[in-house]
Each structure stands twice: as structure tokens, then as C-alpha cells.
Design a protein around this motif. Structure first.
Motif, PDB file in Angstrom:
ATOM      1  N   PRO A  48       0.795  -1.239   0.000  1.00  0.00           N
ATOM      2  CA  PRO A  48       0.000   0.000   0.000  1.00  0.00           C
ATOM      3  C   PRO A  48       0.825   1.286   0.000  1.00  0.00           C
ATOM      4  O   PRO A  48       0.449   2.274  -0.608  1.00  0.00           O
ATOM      5  CB  PRO A  48      -0.832  -0.090   1.286  1.00  0.00           C
ATOM      6  N   THR A  49       1.977   1.284   0.700  1.00  0.00           N
ATOM      7  CA  THR A  49       2.717   2.538   0.871  1.00  0.00           C
ATOM      8  C   THR A  49       3.998   2.641   0.063  1.00  0.00           C
ATOM      9  O   THR A  49       4.512   3.734  -0.145  1.00  0.00           O
ATOM     10  CB  THR A  49       3.108   2.727   2.345  1.00  0.00           C
ATOM     11  N   GLY A  50       4.553   1.497  -0.338  1.00  0.00           N
ATOM     12  CA  GLY A  50       5.844   1.501  -1.030  1.00  0.00           C
ATOM     13  C   GLY A  50       7.023   1.570  -0.081  1.00  0.00           C
ATOM     14  O   GLY A  50       8.175   1.547  -0.506  1.00  0.00           O
ATOM     15  N   ASP A  51       6.750   1.638   1.234  1.00  0.00           N
ATOM     16  CA  ASP A  51       7.828   1.719   2.214  1.00  0.00           C
ATOM     17  C   ASP A  51       8.707   0.477   2.172  1.00  0.00           C
ATOM     18  O   ASP A  51       8.229  -0.632   1.910  1.00  0.00           O
ATOM     19  CB  ASP A  51       7.263   1.842   3.637  1.00  0.00           C
ATOM     20  N   VAL A  52       9.979   0.648   2.476  1.00  0.00           N
ATOM     21  CA  VAL A  52      10.900  -0.473   2.607  1.00  0.00           C
ATOM     22  C   VAL A  52      10.512  -1.241   3.866  1.00  0.00           C
ATOM     23  O   VAL A  52      10.275  -0.645   4.925  1.00  0.00           O
ATOM     24  CB  VAL A  52      12.357   0.019   2.714  1.00  0.00           C
ATOM     25  N   ILE A  53      10.420  -2.566   3.747  1.00  0.00           N
ATOM     26  CA  ILE A  53      10.073  -3.396   4.897  1.00  0.00           C
ATOM     27  C   ILE A  53      11.034  -4.573   5.019  1.00  0.00           C
ATOM     28  O   ILE A  53      11.682  -4.964   4.052  1.00  0.00           O
ATOM     29  CB  ILE A  53       8.604  -3.872   4.834  1.00  0.00           C
ATOM     30  N   TRP A  54      11.109  -5.116   6.237  1.00  0.00           N
ATOM     31  CA  TRP A  54      12.059  -6.173   6.596  1.00  0.00           C
ATOM     32  C   TRP A  54      11.317  -7.306   7.290  1.00  0.00           C
ATOM     33  O   TRP A  54      10.455  -7.071   8.138  1.00  0.00           O
ATOM     34  CB  TRP A  54      13.133  -5.608   7.527  1.00  0.00           C
ATOM     35  N   TRP A  55      11.654  -8.559   6.944  1.00  0.00           N
ATOM     36  CA  TRP A  55      11.004  -9.737   7.508  1.00  0.00           C
ATOM     37  C   TRP A  55      11.453  -9.945   8.957  1.00  0.00           C
ATOM     38  O   TRP A  55      12.647  -9.958   9.248  1.00  0.00           O
ATOM     39  CB  TRP A  55      11.330 -10.959   6.663  1.00  0.00           C
ATOM     40  N   THR A  56      10.471 -10.104   9.862  1.00  0.00           N
ATOM     41  CA  THR A  56      10.767 -10.245  11.286  1.00  0.00           C
ATOM     42  C   THR A  56      10.639 -11.677  11.795  1.00  0.00           C
ATOM     43  O   THR A  56      10.808 -11.931  12.982  1.00  0.00           O
ATOM     44  CB  THR A  56       9.826  -9.363  12.130  1.00  0.00           C
ATOM     45  N   VAL A  99       3.795  -8.255   0.208  1.00  0.00           N
ATOM     46  CA  VAL A  99       5.025  -7.505  -0.048  1.00  0.00           C
ATOM     47  C   VAL A  99       5.245  -7.426  -1.558  1.00  0.00           C
ATOM     48  O   VAL A  99       4.819  -8.310  -2.298  1.00  0.00           O
ATOM     49  CB  VAL A  99       6.226  -8.174   0.655  1.00  0.00           C
ATOM     50  N   ASN A 100       5.897  -6.370  -2.001  1.00  0.00           N
ATOM     51  CA  ASN A 100       6.227  -6.209  -3.410  1.00  0.00           C
ATOM     52  C   ASN A 100       7.731  -6.422  -3.599  1.00  0.00           C
ATOM     53  O   ASN A 100       8.536  -5.845  -2.873  1.00  0.00           O
ATOM     54  CB  ASN A 100       5.838  -4.808  -3.887  1.00  0.00           C
ATOM     55  N   GLY A 149      -1.809  10.105  -6.072  1.00  0.00           N
ATOM     56  CA  GLY A 149      -1.301   9.339  -4.942  1.00  0.00           C
ATOM     57  C   GLY A 149      -2.357   8.531  -4.222  1.00  0.00           C
ATOM     58  O   GLY A 149      -2.044   7.795  -3.295  1.00  0.00           O
ATOM     59  N   GLU A 150      -3.615   8.624  -4.624  1.00  0.00           N
ATOM     60  CA  GLU A 150      -4.683   7.892  -3.970  1.00  0.00           C
ATOM     61  C   GLU A 150      -4.771   6.484  -4.520  1.00  0.00           C
ATOM     62  O   GLU A 150      -4.568   6.247  -5.701  1.00  0.00           O
ATOM     63  CB  GLU A 150      -6.009   8.615  -4.183  1.00  0.00           C
ATOM     64  N   TRP A 151      -5.088   5.546  -3.644  1.00  0.00           N
ATOM     65  CA  TRP A 151      -5.234   4.148  -4.027  1.00  0.00           C
ATOM     66  C   TRP A 151      -6.675   3.853  -4.385  1.00  0.00           C
ATOM     67  O   TRP A 151      -7.583   4.249  -3.672  1.00  0.00           O
ATOM     68  CB  TRP A 151      -4.794   3.230  -2.891  1.00  0.00           C
ATOM     69  N   VAL A 152      -6.874   3.172  -5.487  1.00  0.00           N
ATOM     70  CA  VAL A 152      -8.206   2.740  -5.889  1.00  0.00           C
ATOM     71  C   VAL A 152      -8.245   1.220  -5.758  1.00  0.00           C
ATOM     72  O   VAL A 152      -7.453   0.529  -6.384  1.00  0.00           O
ATOM     73  CB  VAL A 152      -8.510   3.159  -7.342  1.00  0.00           C
ATOM     74  N   ILE A 153      -9.149   0.766  -4.918  1.00  0.00           N
ATOM     75  CA  ILE A 153      -9.236  -0.697  -4.690  1.00  0.00           C
ATOM     76  C   ILE A 153     -10.596  -1.189  -5.067  1.00  0.00           C
ATOM     77  O   ILE A 153     -11.585  -0.598  -4.915  1.00  0.00           O
ATOM     78  CB  ILE A 153      -8.911  -1.036  -3.223  1.00  0.00           C
TER      79      ILE A 153
END
Length: 98
Positions: A10-18, A49-50, A94-98
Motif C-alpha cells: 500500500p505505501t511503497g515503504d521499505v520493509i524487513w522480515w521479522t 510484499v512487493n 497518490g490515492e489508491w483505488v481498490i
């Protein structure tokens, strides 16, 4: 040490597997060892995740540190001030359409 990283859908933020979920903080990341590719496929398939991928990292007293400069930069967040970024011509871009 191997870490799994990608981008939040949803945000494109970098994420890390916990180990069971994703975090925006590299300090929360766990060593995925040789299971990283399988976890990446499962998480990608579940659309959590992308573009997940496995990276090399080094353990430190403050948590894991990505071995490659590209991933160290990704772990630190944006490298420019948000107020200096380009603004889309369409305000709804920048709005998401779902």
C-alpha cells in the motif's frame, strides 16, 4: 547472515522480515538463512510484499546491518526531504483505488 526485504504494497515503504511479519525497521529483521527465497515466494504470493529479495547482512549490537550500501541506504529511509520531491500534476495520483 541473510535478511529478507521488499516494499510494502500500500505505501511503497521499505520493509524487513521479522520472522512472522514485516517491519519498517531493519533492527527488527531476523536471519532467514537458506529459507529466504521460500519465504519471499510465499509472501509475494500472499500479496503482503512487493518485490521481496534476500540480502547479505552483518550482525551488530544495534541489530543487523545490510552488507551492501544500496540496502543500507534503503534501511535509513528517504534520502531527500519530502517537501522537495516532485508533485504530480494530478492531485489524485497518490490515492489508491481498490
Amino acid at each position: 547472515m541473510k535478511l529478507l526485504t521488499g516494499n510494502d504494497l500500500p505505501t511503497g515503504d521499505v520493509i524487513w522480515w521479522t520472522g512472522g511479519d514485516w517491519s519498517r525497521h531493519v533492527e527488527d529483521a531476523v536471519d532467514v538463512g537458506d529459507k529466504g527465497e521460500a519465504i519471499a515466494r510465499a509472501e509475494d504470493g500472499a500479496r503482503r510484499v512487493n518485490a521481496p529479495y534476500v540480502i547479505d547482512a552483518e550482525p551488530t549490537a544495534n541489530g543487523p546491518r545490510p552488507a551492501h550500501i544500496k540496502d543500507r541506504i534503503r534501511a535509513l529511509g528517504p534520502t531527500v526531504r519530502p517537501d522537495l520531491t516532485l508533485k504530480p500534476a494530478d492531485p489524485a495520483a497518490g490515492e489508491w483505488v481498490i
